[in-house]
Scaffold this motif. Structure first.
Motif, PDB file in Angstrom:
ATOM      1  N   PHE A  33      38.992  35.915  48.611  1.00  0.00           N
ATOM      2  CA  PHE A  33      39.012  36.360  50.003  1.00  0.00           C
ATOM      3  C   PHE A  33      39.783  37.670  50.068  1.00  0.00           C
ATOM      4  CE2 PHE A  33      38.724  31.789  50.006  1.00  0.00           C
ATOM      5  CZ  PHE A  33      37.658  31.576  50.855  1.00  0.00           C
ATOM      6  N   ASP A  34      39.162  38.667  50.637  1.00  0.00           N
ATOM      7  CA  ASP A  34      39.843  39.947  50.806  1.00  0.00           C
ATOM      8  C   ASP A  34      39.798  40.339  52.266  1.00  0.00           C
ATOM      9  OD1 ASP A  34      40.404  40.987  48.003  1.00  0.00           O
ATOM     10  OD2 ASP A  34      38.293  40.437  47.859  1.00  0.00           O
ATOM     11  N   ALA A  35      40.858  40.949  52.736  1.00  0.00           N
ATOM     12  CA  ALA A  35      40.851  41.490  54.090  1.00  0.00           C
ATOM     13  C   ALA A  35      39.741  42.537  54.178  1.00  0.00           C
ATOM     14  CB  ALA A  35      42.194  42.109  54.413  1.00  0.00           C
ATOM     15  N   VAL A  36      39.101  42.620  55.321  1.00  0.00           N
ATOM     16  CA  VAL A  36      37.959  43.519  55.450  1.00  0.00           C
ATOM     17  C   VAL A  36      38.378  44.965  55.223  1.00  0.00           C
ATOM     18  CG1 VAL A  36      36.232  44.401  57.049  1.00  0.00           C
ATOM     19  CG2 VAL A  36      36.656  41.974  56.926  1.00  0.00           C
ATOM     20  N   THR A  37      39.542  45.337  55.741  1.00  0.00           N
ATOM     21  CA  THR A  37      40.005  46.714  55.575  1.00  0.00           C
ATOM     22  C   THR A  37      40.208  47.033  54.098  1.00  0.00           C
ATOM     23  OG1 THR A  37      42.152  45.764  56.091  1.00  0.00           O
ATOM     24  CG2 THR A  37      41.130  47.133  57.773  1.00  0.00           C
ATOM     25  N   GLU A  38      40.789  46.067  53.399  1.00  0.00           N
ATOM     26  CA  GLU A  38      41.043  46.235  51.981  1.00  0.00           C
ATOM     27  C   GLU A  38      39.737  46.355  51.210  1.00  0.00           C
ATOM     28  OE1 GLU A  38      42.622  45.731  48.057  1.00  0.00           O
ATOM     29  OE2 GLU A  38      43.444  46.475  49.936  1.00  0.00           O
ATOM     30  N   TYR A  39      38.782  45.505  51.552  1.00  0.00           N
ATOM     31  CA  TYR A  39      37.526  45.466  50.821  1.00  0.00           C
ATOM     32  C   TYR A  39      36.697  46.707  51.097  1.00  0.00           C
ATOM     33  CZ  TYR A  39      33.851  43.034  48.340  1.00  0.00           C
ATOM     34  OH  TYR A  39      32.924  42.661  47.411  1.00  0.00           O
ATOM     35  N   TYR A  58      38.319  43.884  65.892  1.00  0.00           N
ATOM     36  CA  TYR A  58      38.180  42.569  65.273  1.00  0.00           C
ATOM     37  C   TYR A  58      38.446  42.586  63.774  1.00  0.00           C
ATOM     38  CZ  TYR A  58      36.358  40.784  69.587  1.00  0.00           C
ATOM     39  OH  TYR A  58      36.249  40.382  70.887  1.00  0.00           O
ATOM     40  N   ILE A  59      38.565  43.773  63.197  1.00  0.00           N
ATOM     41  CA  ILE A  59      38.518  43.856  61.738  1.00  0.00           C
ATOM     42  C   ILE A  59      39.654  43.066  61.090  1.00  0.00           C
ATOM     43  CG2 ILE A  59      39.896  45.954  61.334  1.00  0.00           C
ATOM     44  CD1 ILE A  59      37.387  46.852  59.600  1.00  0.00           C
ATOM     45  N   SER A  60      40.807  42.992  61.772  1.00  0.00           N
ATOM     46  CA  SER A  60      41.932  42.294  61.135  1.00  0.00           C
ATOM     47  C   SER A  60      41.808  40.788  61.232  1.00  0.00           C
ATOM     48  CB  SER A  60      43.254  42.758  61.747  1.00  0.00           C
ATOM     49  OG  SER A  60      43.230  42.537  63.128  1.00  0.00           O
ATOM     50  N   ASP A  61      40.826  40.283  61.988  1.00  0.00           N
ATOM     51  CA  ASP A  61      40.640  38.836  62.068  1.00  0.00           C
ATOM     52  C   ASP A  61      39.605  38.331  61.077  1.00  0.00           C
ATOM     53  OD1 ASP A  61      42.386  38.764  64.205  1.00  0.00           O
ATOM     54  OD2 ASP A  61      40.798  39.132  65.658  1.00  0.00           O
ATOM     55  N   TRP A  62      39.115  39.222  60.234  1.00  0.00           N
ATOM     56  CA  TRP A  62      38.024  38.826  59.345  1.00  0.00           C
ATOM     57  C   TRP A  62      38.367  39.094  57.892  1.00  0.00           C
ATOM     58  CZ3 TRP A  62      33.246  36.646  60.601  1.00  0.00           C
ATOM     59  CH2 TRP A  62      33.095  36.364  61.964  1.00  0.00           C
ATOM     60  N   VAL A  63      37.756  38.293  57.026  1.00  0.00           N
ATOM     61  CA  VAL A  63      37.902  38.494  55.592  1.00  0.00           C
ATOM     62  C   VAL A  63      36.508  38.543  54.973  1.00  0.00           C
ATOM     63  CG1 VAL A  63      40.185  37.463  55.308  1.00  0.00           C
ATOM     64  CG2 VAL A  63      38.176  36.004  55.254  1.00  0.00           C
ATOM     65  N   VAL A  64      36.452  39.086  53.764  1.00  0.00           N
ATOM     66  CA  VAL A  64      35.211  39.061  53.008  1.00  0.00           C
ATOM     67  C   VAL A  64      35.366  38.000  51.926  1.00  0.00           C
ATOM     68  CG1 VAL A  64      33.691  40.363  51.482  1.00  0.00           C
ATOM     69  CG2 VAL A  64      34.758  41.494  53.420  1.00  0.00           C
ATOM     70  N   ALA A  65      34.449  37.043  51.904  1.00  0.00           N
ATOM     71  CA  ALA A  65      34.449  36.019  50.864  1.00  0.00           C
ATOM     72  C   ALA A  65      33.398  36.401  49.845  1.00  0.00           C
ATOM     73  CB  ALA A  65      34.130  34.651  51.461  1.00  0.00           C
ATOM     74  N   GLN A  66      33.771  36.387  48.575  1.00  0.00           N
ATOM     75  CA  GLN A  66      32.798  36.731  47.541  1.00  0.00           C
ATOM     76  C   GLN A  66      33.072  35.901  46.310  1.00  0.00           C
ATOM     77  OE1 GLN A  66      33.274  40.086  45.242  1.00  0.00           O
ATOM     78  NE2 GLN A  66      35.408  40.436  45.734  1.00  0.00           N
ATOM     79  N   GLY A  67      32.035  35.695  45.527  1.00  0.00           N
ATOM     80  CA  GLY A  67      32.194  34.942  44.300  1.00  0.00           C
ATOM     81  C   GLY A  67      31.065  33.965  44.098  1.00  0.00           C
ATOM     82  N   HIS A  68      31.374  32.917  43.324  1.00  0.00           N
ATOM     83  CA  HIS A  68      30.383  31.886  43.032  1.00  0.00           C
ATOM     84  C   HIS A  68      30.968  30.546  43.440  1.00  0.00           C
ATOM     85  CE1 HIS A  68      27.701  34.444  40.580  1.00  0.00           C
ATOM     86  NE2 HIS A  68      28.829  35.126  40.398  1.00  0.00           N
ATOM     87  N   GLY A  69      30.204  29.753  44.140  1.00  0.00           N
ATOM     88  CA  GLY A  69      30.692  28.422  44.480  1.00  0.00           C
ATOM     89  C   GLY A  69      30.161  27.954  45.805  1.00  0.00           C
ATOM     90  N   LYS A  70      30.716  26.829  46.236  1.00  0.00           N
ATOM     91  CA  LYS A  70      30.333  26.240  47.517  1.00  0.00           C
ATOM     92  C   LYS A  70      31.529  26.358  48.445  1.00  0.00           C
ATOM     93  CE  LYS A  70      26.193  24.537  46.521  1.00  0.00           C
ATOM     94  NZ  LYS A  70      25.794  23.147  46.418  1.00  0.00           N
ATOM     95  N   LEU A  71      31.291  26.941  49.598  1.00  0.00           N
ATOM     96  CA  LEU A  71      32.364  27.214  50.546  1.00  0.00           C
ATOM     97  C   LEU A  71      32.108  26.396  51.808  1.00  0.00           C
ATOM     98  CD1 LEU A  71      34.739  29.024  51.453  1.00  0.00           C
ATOM     99  CD2 LEU A  71      33.092  30.811  51.912  1.00  0.00           C
ATOM    100  N   LEU A  72      33.076  25.574  52.187  1.00  0.00           N
ATOM    101  CA  LEU A  72      32.936  24.748  53.386  1.00  0.00           C
ATOM    102  C   LEU A  72      33.714  25.397  54.521  1.00  0.00           C
ATOM    103  CD1 LEU A  72      33.561  21.280  51.746  1.00  0.00           C
ATOM    104  CD2 LEU A  72      31.397  22.114  52.627  1.00  0.00           C
ATOM    105  N   ILE A  73      33.047  25.584  55.662  1.00  0.00           N
ATOM    106  CA  ILE A  73      33.742  26.165  56.796  1.00  0.00           C
ATOM    107  C   ILE A  73      33.627  25.244  58.013  1.00  0.00           C
ATOM    108  CG2 ILE A  73      33.427  28.523  56.002  1.00  0.00           C
ATOM    109  CD1 ILE A  73      31.291  28.841  58.132  1.00  0.00           C
ATOM    110  N   GLY A  74      34.626  25.357  58.875  1.00  0.00           N
ATOM    111  CA  GLY A  74      34.655  24.569  60.091  1.00  0.00           C
ATOM    112  C   GLY A  74      35.487  25.304  61.119  1.00  0.00           C
TER     113      GLY A  74
END
Lengths: 328, 205
Positions: free
Chosen positions: A127-133, A149-165
């Motif tokens: 998970f990286d902060a959007v500004t950083e990414y 809104y940019i500081s409320d979001w992250v970029v998720a990247q990689g391989h796997g299964k991600l569960l969100i709620g």
């Protein structure tokens, strides 16, 4: 979406018998008309059959009929253990695990994700902060053009299964196909990188443009409505295709209710008299709840707009805000 | 023997002259002859556990329900799940315990740094023995399987409990630079390795 059958009035040119009540040819009554998801043209009379209004409760194609979830345990498991044992192989790919949890299958790609939406993940996910990414990957900045809104979001990247709620709310996935949809920012949980996010003119809302998938929460099931329609701002979840709403003040409410009138004159909104008025063609999404989450971005948004004020105006606004804070 | 059954958001506890412990204030109704009394210093396990709990700040306030009849228990309209234990151990956040049968032993386990991230105190509760324990969750609980090669990372706020041979470490999912730069999203998470089940709820506390 198929419209309620037997509505020949919407397309008079295609049906020479459209004006007739009798129908000697056994035709088009009872046949679904190929409206192709277009709402009734404006000013056309509604179908005179006493049918339910088309579109109510029926999601149009493309905007996310919430997919039926899979992976729910058979009810035979009660009362013993075994709620729903899941592992990386039994978790669905880009689908709901249960009405409140969505599973994103990451295969090297990126997703934009609201901070705090992550419940759990298998595999190798960063998970990286959007500004950083965005300093590493230039495309991010072009996709996510909303500094509020940019500081409320992250970029998720990689391989796997991600569960969100999200707070135990219902989660639905929506597929946009070269479309646009505006949604309450605090209800947007994740969107794929193919989509572009822009800040809506309406405070607290963001617009997604392009082709791709996004996941949004709703307190209770989503209700789909077509304009012309007036919605309570708190229950409004979003809208697609139609123009941005205008604010409607219910004059009757304000004159009938003395207190409402006074607070209306002072520019204070007590609630029900203020509505969002939708016109044009499109779809409006509502949730069956008026509980709103505090959206930190709204504060930033309002604060940035105080630049419009002169110094003395800003001073009197400050005094009013202090008075309001002291009342509570 | 007392029998616990989950009915969505209500727990039915059928008592046959025996005793269960339930979260204080969770009784919504009862039938038959049941006595309720506060079990004093908290979650059972005697004085030592109570002392540890006080030190750790793990709050757990339980009451004894004893007699004949059925007790209906619920907590904040949260979903109820009954876990059967046969000599093994369930680790669970104390605020998720709704009730347990009296043969089970509750103890406090120090969980290290985890408490610092979620603000839940430094400790977590373990339930051991033969019997049933009812846990509550925001939304239905998912049991996520952990196996060698399939590690699981969980948001501390969505974590409810775990079972099996698991070890838990604190990981930072966000790169260090973005942590410093601004308030980061998922600053710390729990990584589970080994083999077992991790219970996760669908809402963050």
């Amino acid at each position: 979406m198929t419209y309620p059958p037997g509505n020949p009035y919407g397309q008079p040119q295609g049906n020479p018998y459209g004006g007739q009540q009798g129908n000697p040819y056994g035709q088009p009554y009872g046949q679904p008309q190929p409206h192709g998801g277009q709402p009734q043209p404006y000013g056309q009379p509604q179908p005179p059959y006493g049918q339910p209004q088309p579109g109510y409760g029926q999601p149009p194609p493309g905007y996310g009929q919430p997919p039926p979830y899979s992976g729910q345990p058979a009810p035979g498991g009660q009362p013993s253990w075994q709620p729903s044992t899941l592992n990386p192989h039994t978790l669905p790919d880009d689908d709901n695990v249960n009405p409140y949890v969505f599973c994103i299958a990451l295969t090297g790609g990126e997703w934009f994700m609201s901070k705090g939406a992550m419940l759990a993940y298998y595999g190798d996910v960063r998970f990286d902060a959007v500004t950083e990414y965005s300093s590493v990957q230039a495309w991010v900045a072009s996709r996510f053009s909303s500094p509020v809104y940019i500081s409320d979001w992250v970029v998720a990247q990689g391989h796997g299964k991600l569960l969100i709620g999200d707070r135990g709310f219902d989660l639905n996935s929506y597929d946009l196909d070269d479309g646009n949809l505006t949604i309450k920012a605090s209800n947007l949980c994740a969107f794929s990188k193919q989509l572009e996010l822009k800040q809506s003119i309406v405070p607290g809302f963001v617009t997604l443009i392009g082709t791709g998938k996004f996941i949004a929460s709703s307190n209770g099931p989503v209700i789909f409505v077509e304009p012309p329609f007036r919605a309570d701002p708190d229950a409004l979840l979003g809208w697609a295709d139609c123009p941005s709403p205008s604010v409607h003040h219910d004059a009757q409410w304000m004159t009938q209710n003395l207190r409402g009138m006074i607070s209306g004159a002072l520019g204070r909104a007590s609630g029900e008299e203020r509505q969002y008025d939708f016109t044009g063609q499109g779809t409006i999404l509502l949730q069956s709840s008026e509980v709103a989450r505090e959206d930190p971005a709204v504060l930033r948004l309002v604060e940035s707009q105080t630049q419009l004020l002169t110094n003395s105006q800003a001073g009197s606004l400050g005094q009013r805000l202090i008075a309001r804070a002291q009342q509570q | 023997m007392a029998l616990l059954t989950a009915h969505k958001r209500v727990l039915h506890a059928d008592l046959q002259g025996d005793r269960i412990r339930a979260a204080s204030g969770s009784m919504v109704a009862f039938e038959g002859n049941v006595d309720f009394k506060s079990s004093g210093m908290g979650g059972g396990g005697g004085m030592r556990a109570a002392l540890k709990r006080a030190v750790a700040g793990e709050s757990l306030s339980l009451m004894d329900c004893a007699g004949h009849g059925r007790v209906y228990l619920a907590l904040d309209a949260m979903d109820v799940l009954v876990v059967d234990l046969a000599g093994d151990t369930l680790t669970v956040e104390s605020e998720h315990i709704l009730a347990h049968t009296e043969q089970l032993r509750l103890d406090v386990q120090f969980a290290g740094l985890r408490g610092m991230t979620s603000g839940h105190g430094l400790a977590t509760t373990t339930v051991t023995g033969h019997g049933q324990v009812a846990i509550v969750s925001e939304g239905p609980v998912m049991a996520l399987e952990v196996a060698p090669g399939a590690d699981l990372v969980v948001d501390p706020d969505a974590y409810v409990g775990s079972r099996g041979q698991l070890s838990m470490n604190l990981v930072s999912g966000v790169s260090w630079k973005s942590l410093v730069g601004e308030d980061a999203g998922e600053p710390f998470s729990l990584r589970f390795t080994g083999s077992g089940l991790v219970l996760v709820q669908s809402a963050e506390r």
